[in-house]
Design a protein around this motif. Structure first.
Motif, PDB file in Angstrom:
ATOM      1  N   MET A   1       0.836  -1.188   0.000  1.00 23.66           N
ATOM      2  CA  MET A   1       0.000   0.000   0.000  1.00 23.66           C
ATOM      3  C   MET A   1       0.879   1.249   0.000  1.00 23.66           C
ATOM      4  N   ALA A   2       0.567   2.194  -0.880  1.00 21.18           N
ATOM      5  CA  ALA A   2       1.344   3.429  -0.982  1.00 21.18           C
ATOM      6  C   ALA A   2       1.171   4.293   0.260  1.00 21.18           C
ATOM      7  N   GLY A   3       2.237   5.017   0.612  1.00 25.69           N
ATOM      8  CA  GLY A   3       2.182   5.967   1.709  1.00 25.69           C
ATOM      9  C   GLY A   3       2.232   5.355   3.088  1.00 25.69           C
ATOM     10  N   MET A   4       2.425   4.042   3.183  1.00 30.96           N
ATOM     11  CA  MET A   4       2.472   3.351   4.466  1.00 30.96           C
ATOM     12  C   MET A   4       3.781   2.582   4.587  1.00 30.96           C
ATOM     13  N   GLU A   5       4.357   2.578   5.785  1.00 27.74           N
ATOM     14  CA  GLU A   5       5.574   1.800   5.989  1.00 27.74           C
ATOM     15  C   GLU A   5       5.255   0.314   5.857  1.00 27.74           C
ATOM     16  N   LEU A   6       6.125  -0.401   5.178  1.00 30.01           N
ATOM     17  CA  LEU A   6       5.908  -1.837   5.010  1.00 30.01           C
ATOM     18  C   LEU A   6       7.208  -2.592   5.208  1.00 30.01           C
ATOM     19  N   ASP A   7       7.064  -3.879   5.477  1.00 28.00           N
ATOM     20  CA  ASP A   7       8.217  -4.763   5.635  1.00 28.00           C
ATOM     21  C   ASP A   7       8.538  -5.412   4.297  1.00 28.00           C
ATOM     22  N   MET A   8       9.804  -5.402   3.944  1.00 26.70           N
ATOM     23  CA  MET A   8      10.291  -5.992   2.709  1.00 26.70           C
ATOM     24  C   MET A   8      11.425  -6.941   3.087  1.00 26.70           C
ATOM     25  N   VAL A   9      11.277  -8.230   2.759  1.00 26.80           N
ATOM     26  CA  VAL A   9      12.243  -9.231   3.206  1.00 26.80           C
ATOM     27  C   VAL A   9      12.760 -10.037   2.011  1.00 26.80           C
TER      28      VAL A   9
ATOM     29  N   GLY B   1      28.317  -1.480   4.611  1.00 31.50           N
ATOM     30  CA  GLY B   1      28.154  -1.457   6.059  1.00 31.50           C
ATOM     31  C   GLY B   1      27.011  -2.267   6.609  1.00 31.50           C
ATOM     32  N   SER B   2      26.266  -2.977   5.758  1.00 30.89           N
ATOM     33  CA  SER B   2      25.149  -3.784   6.252  1.00 30.89           C
ATOM     34  C   SER B   2      24.961  -4.987   5.329  1.00 30.89           C
ATOM     35  N   VAL B   3      23.928  -5.777   5.595  1.00 31.25           N
ATOM     36  CA  VAL B   3      23.737  -6.998   4.818  1.00 31.25           C
ATOM     37  C   VAL B   3      23.389  -6.711   3.364  1.00 31.25           C
ATOM     38  N   GLY B   4      22.878  -5.524   3.086  1.00 31.75           N
ATOM     39  CA  GLY B   4      22.532  -5.206   1.706  1.00 31.75           C
ATOM     40  C   GLY B   4      22.051  -3.779   1.558  1.00 31.75           C
TER      41      GLY B   4
ATOM     42  N   HIS C   1      18.276   0.923   3.700  1.00 25.81           N
ATOM     43  CA  HIS C   1      19.191  -0.098   4.201  1.00 25.81           C
ATOM     44  C   HIS C   1      18.454  -0.938   5.233  1.00 25.81           C
ATOM     45  N   PRO C   2      19.008  -2.083   5.625  1.00 28.00           N
ATOM     46  CA  PRO C   2      18.279  -3.025   6.482  1.00 28.00           C
ATOM     47  C   PRO C   2      17.863  -2.446   7.834  1.00 28.00           C
ATOM     48  N   THR C   3      16.810  -3.048   8.394  1.00 33.10           N
ATOM     49  CA  THR C   3      16.327  -2.621   9.703  1.00 33.10           C
ATOM     50  C   THR C   3      17.253  -3.082  10.821  1.00 33.10           C
ATOM     51  N   ASP C   4      17.932  -4.209  10.624  1.00 31.10           N
ATOM     52  CA  ASP C   4      18.834  -4.751  11.641  1.00 31.10           C
ATOM     53  C   ASP C   4      20.269  -4.609  11.152  1.00 31.10           C
TER      54      ASP C   4
ATOM     55  N   PRO D   1      20.188 -15.868   6.525  1.00 28.75           N
ATOM     56  CA  PRO D   1      19.656 -16.122   5.175  1.00 28.75           C
ATOM     57  C   PRO D   1      18.553 -15.164   4.734  1.00 28.75           C
ATOM     58  N   THR D   2      18.235 -14.158   5.578  1.00 32.97           N
ATOM     59  CA  THR D   2      17.254 -13.156   5.172  1.00 32.97           C
ATOM     60  C   THR D   2      17.843 -11.764   5.373  1.00 32.97           C
ATOM     61  N   ALA D   3      17.260 -10.800   4.683  1.00 35.28           N
ATOM     62  CA  ALA D   3      17.611  -9.389   4.859  1.00 35.28           C
ATOM     63  C   ALA D   3      16.309  -8.608   4.878  1.00 35.28           C
ATOM     64  N   ALA D   4      16.026  -7.940   6.004  1.00 31.21           N
ATOM     65  CA  ALA D   4      14.750  -7.245   6.183  1.00 31.21           C
ATOM     66  C   ALA D   4      14.939  -5.736   6.094  1.00 31.21           C
ATOM     67  N   PHE D   5      13.994  -5.077   5.435  1.00 28.44           N
ATOM     68  CA  PHE D   5      14.033  -3.627   5.243  1.00 28.44           C
ATOM     69  C   PHE D   5      12.665  -3.040   5.576  1.00 28.44           C
ATOM     70  N   LYS D   6      12.654  -1.775   5.985  1.00 27.34           N
ATOM     71  CA  LYS D   6      11.433  -0.985   6.079  1.00 27.34           C
ATOM     72  C   LYS D   6      11.446  -0.002   4.916  1.00 27.34           C
ATOM     73  N   ILE D   7      10.314   0.149   4.246  1.00 26.48           N
ATOM     74  CA  ILE D   7      10.273   1.030   3.086  1.00 26.48           C
ATOM     75  C   ILE D   7       8.893   1.657   2.965  1.00 26.48           C
ATOM     76  N   VAL D   8       8.834   2.869   2.407  1.00 22.72           N
ATOM     77  CA  VAL D   8       7.576   3.547   2.119  1.00 22.72           C
ATOM     78  C   VAL D   8       7.587   3.942   0.646  1.00 22.72           C
ATOM     79  N   PHE D   9       6.606   3.471  -0.107  1.00 24.58           N
ATOM     80  CA  PHE D   9       6.454   3.896  -1.495  1.00 24.58           C
ATOM     81  C   PHE D   9       5.529   5.114  -1.505  1.00 24.58           C
ATOM     82  N   PRO D  10       5.980   6.253  -2.048  1.00 23.19           N
ATOM     83  CA  PRO D  10       5.222   7.500  -1.898  1.00 23.19           C
ATOM     84  C   PRO D  10       3.897   7.563  -2.635  1.00 23.19           C
ATOM     85  N   LYS D  11       3.731   6.770  -3.686  1.00 20.70           N
ATOM     86  CA  LYS D  11       2.474   6.818  -4.439  1.00 20.70           C
ATOM     87  C   LYS D  11       2.231   5.458  -5.078  1.00 20.70           C
ATOM     88  N   LYS D  12       1.020   5.255  -5.567  1.00 16.17           N
ATOM     89  CA  LYS D  12       0.708   3.987  -6.227  1.00 16.17           C
ATOM     90  C   LYS D  12       1.377   3.938  -7.600  1.00 16.17           C
ATOM     91  N   GLY D  13       1.479   2.742  -8.149  1.00 11.35           N
ATOM     92  CA  GLY D  13       2.045   2.590  -9.476  1.00 11.35           C
ATOM     93  C   GLY D  13       3.104   1.507  -9.520  1.00 11.35           C
TER      94      GLY D  13
END
Length: 271
Positions: free
Chosen positions: A177-185, A205-208, A224-227, A234-246
């Protein structure tokens, strides 16, 4: 050598080429439109591309001069993800991607060399943080002469699992969903047995590292990663916000056995 300076209009629909053979005139450059991102400083980035014939596959010298609103050089910058400046180079259709780090020469000037793979339009996206100010992301369009390849239409991936050598990399989101923080793994396995990868090496400086750009090139997300302590998989987790739909294209950059690998995905973000 000819030197070309491209002015990006606010809507990104047209570009003007100006002869910038005299580098001393850089202080009079007009600011290019910024990519929609965190742009909270008063810094203005002036871009110049110096190329022998403005053709593909030849070495081009890119100079970025960062000044304040009074046209004075900004002298000090904060290190961000191990570098003073990140420069992303993408083709207009986002089929080409490069991430380089210009060298700081002092007095607000950054320099880097690169080559463009074919003719056509390319966007330069500079990400930097003047000391005592906010992060600034500014972009610039350049036109390279020569035959341009046919544009690749950007279509969302039906399956978010990619093969890179003997590695399988799967991307998952908790929502899109646009405009909301989401988890990306990102999840990594290797070989026919799909063994979890546990020997990723730190990259910047980080896993990715992840870059996402909207289909129209107007929105740029750099995360960059949350941790920061988790650097091997074997995983790399990120927080991301997409500013608009598309539609967005995402590039994940990681390192294993001293070799960087890039994993691209195309997704559709909803309202």
């Amino acid at each position: 050598m000819a030197c070309f300076f491209i002015l990006l209009s606010a809507c990104g629909s047209s570009a003007t080429t100006v002869d910038m053979s005299d580098m001393s005139g850089m202080s009079g450059m007009t600011m290019a439109s910024s990519v929609a991102h965190q742009h909270t400083s008063d810094a203005i980035a002036h871009f110049a591309v110096d190329s022998p014939h403005n053709l593909p596959k030849e070495i081009s010298n890119i100079t970025i001069l960062v000044q304040n609103k009074w046209n004075r050089p900004i002298e000090k910058f904060d290190v961000m993800h191990e570098k003073l400046m990140h420069l992303i180079v993408v083709s207009k259709d986002l089929s080409y991607f490069e991430h380089v780090h210009p060298t700081y020469a002092g007095a607000g000037r950054f320099d880097v060399q690169t080559s463009f793979p074919a003719g056509g339009y390319y966007q330069l996206i500079a990400d930097f943080t003047p000391t005592g100010s906010g992060e600034s992301v500014q972009s610039h369009w350049v036109t390279i002469d020569g035959k341009a390849p046919k544009n690749v239409k950007l279509l969302p991936d039906k399956r978010l699992t990619k093969q890179v050598g003997d590695k399988e990399v799967t991307l998952a989101f908790d929502h899109l969903m646009a405009g909301m923080e989401l988890d990306m793994v990102f999840s990594f396995t290797q070989g026919a047995a799909k063994t979890p990868v546990t020997n990723l090496q730190p990259y910047l400086g980080s896993v990715g590292h992840v870059v996402a750009i909207s289909e129209d090139g107007n929105d740029f997300v750099h995360v960059h990663p949350t941790d920061s302590e988790a650097t091997s998989g074997p995983t790399a987790a990120f927080k991301i916000v997409f500013p608009k739909k598309g539609i967005y294209k995402i590039w994940g950059q990681f390192q294993q056995n001293n070799e960087e690998f890039i994993v691209p995905y195309v997704i559709h973000v909803n309202l």
